[in-house]
Design an enzyme around this catalytic site. Structure first.
Site, mmCIF file in Angstrom:
data_model
loop_
_atom_site.group_PDB
_atom_site.id
_atom_site.type_symbol
_atom_site.label_atom_id
_atom_site.label_comp_id
_atom_site.label_asym_id
_atom_site.label_seq_id
_atom_site.Cartn_x
_atom_site.Cartn_y
_atom_site.Cartn_z
ATOM 1 N N HIS A 1 0.825 -1.209 0.000
ATOM 2 C CA HIS A 1 0.000 0.000 0.000
ATOM 3 C C HIS A 1 0.861 1.263 0.000
ATOM 4 C CE1 HIS A 1 -3.696 2.273 1.088
ATOM 5 N NE2 HIS A 1 -2.831 3.051 1.708
ATOM 6 N N GLU A 2 1.893 1.292 0.831
ATOM 7 C CA GLU A 2 2.741 2.489 0.930
ATOM 8 C C GLU A 2 3.594 2.686 -0.328
ATOM 9 O OE1 GLU A 2 2.616 4.989 3.221
ATOM 10 O OE2 GLU A 2 0.803 3.846 3.565
ATOM 11 N N HIS B 1 1.435 4.270 -2.922
ATOM 12 C CA HIS B 1 1.319 5.732 -2.776
ATOM 13 C C HIS B 1 2.523 6.431 -3.416
ATOM 14 C CE1 HIS B 1 -2.219 6.492 -0.344
ATOM 15 N NE2 HIS B 1 -1.822 5.759 0.693
ATOM 16 N N GLU C 1 -6.489 6.846 -1.608
ATOM 17 C CA GLU C 1 -6.509 5.607 -0.821
ATOM 18 C C GLU C 1 -6.976 4.431 -1.668
ATOM 19 O OE1 GLU C 1 -5.363 4.685 2.069
ATOM 20 O OE2 GLU C 1 -4.496 6.670 2.121
HETATM 21 ZN ZN LIG Z 1 -2.803 5.020 2.146
#
Ligand SMILES: [Zn+2]
Length: 226
Positions: free
Chosen positions: A96-97, A100, A159
């Site tokens: 997830h990071e 981003h 997100e």
């Molecule tokens: Zn996030």
């Protein structure tokens, strides 16, 4: 997007050095080994030779946080390990990071914040000179201000995009993307505990993330099975 990839990286490198000086690296061999294993599996799945990957475990059980700086410097705080629980949970966070960072969400946030504060000309100067205000906004935009408690959540669109890319990355790396549900559920329960995880303030659970992840799973599972 008003912050160029080069500017973003220069600020990222500055932040990387500051964090290394400020924080205590974990000496736990087992946990460090786990972070390197998971991190590199995800990094290889990300196929970004332009990123200079590095994975650092910070010894701080009170801070539940993780982030990836522009260019691939990933920091995981030991406090988040009680929510990740195992390798697959850690793969959820790192996927997830990294997503981003690949999608340059920090640069989007930084552009908007600096633009609102300074206007475009002053903003360009602030970034070029790495002024104190630019560094402050960078920390804020990338979730580094964890200990200060003044963080802006990512937008729902960002997100959703990070969940989408992150699930595919973890699946490509050989981790079951269905396990992501467990991590987000554990994290949202942590919200009610005495100390709220820093990760939660950049990762709002006030919308139905779980339902959206369930919808993304069939696509991610194709990468996991094949
Ligand atoms: Zn996030």
């Amino acid at each position: 997007m008003l912050v160029s990839p080069e500017q973003e990286r220069a600020l990222g490198l500055n932040a990387y050095e500051n964090i290394l000086q400020k924080e205590k690296a974990s000496q736990d061999q087992v946990l460090n080994q786990m972070l390197q294993t998971v991190g590199w599996r995800i990094a290889n799945a990300a196929r970004r030779p332009d990123f200079d990957w590095e994975f650092t475990l910070v010894e701080n059980d009170k801070v539940a946080n993780a982030f990836c700086l522009p260019g691939g410097k990933v920091f995981v705080y030991t406090g988040i390990l009680k929510y990740t629980e195992d390798e697959t949970g850690l793969a959820t966070v790192i996927g997830h990071e990294i997503a981003h960072a690949m999608a340059r969400h920090g640069a989007e946030r930084m552009s908007l914040t600096l633009l609102a504060q300074l206007g475009e000309t002053a903003m360009q100067t602030a970034i070029r000179t790495q002024s104190a205000s630019a560094i402050r906004v960078f920390d804020y935009a990338y979730g580094l201000a964890a200990n200060v408690g003044v963080m802006l959540p990512y937008s729902r669109t960002q997100e959703y995009e990070a969940d989408h890319i992150g699930l595919i990355l973890m699946a490509k790396a050989g981790y079951d993307p269905r396990a992501a549900l467990g991590f987000w559920e554990r994290l949202s329960k942590g919200k009610s505990a005495s100390s709220s995880p820093a990760f939660l303030s950049t990762h709002p659970t006030d919308y139905d993330r779980i339902a959206k992840i369930k919808n993304l799973l069939p696509e991610a599972l194709e990468y996991y099975i094949n």
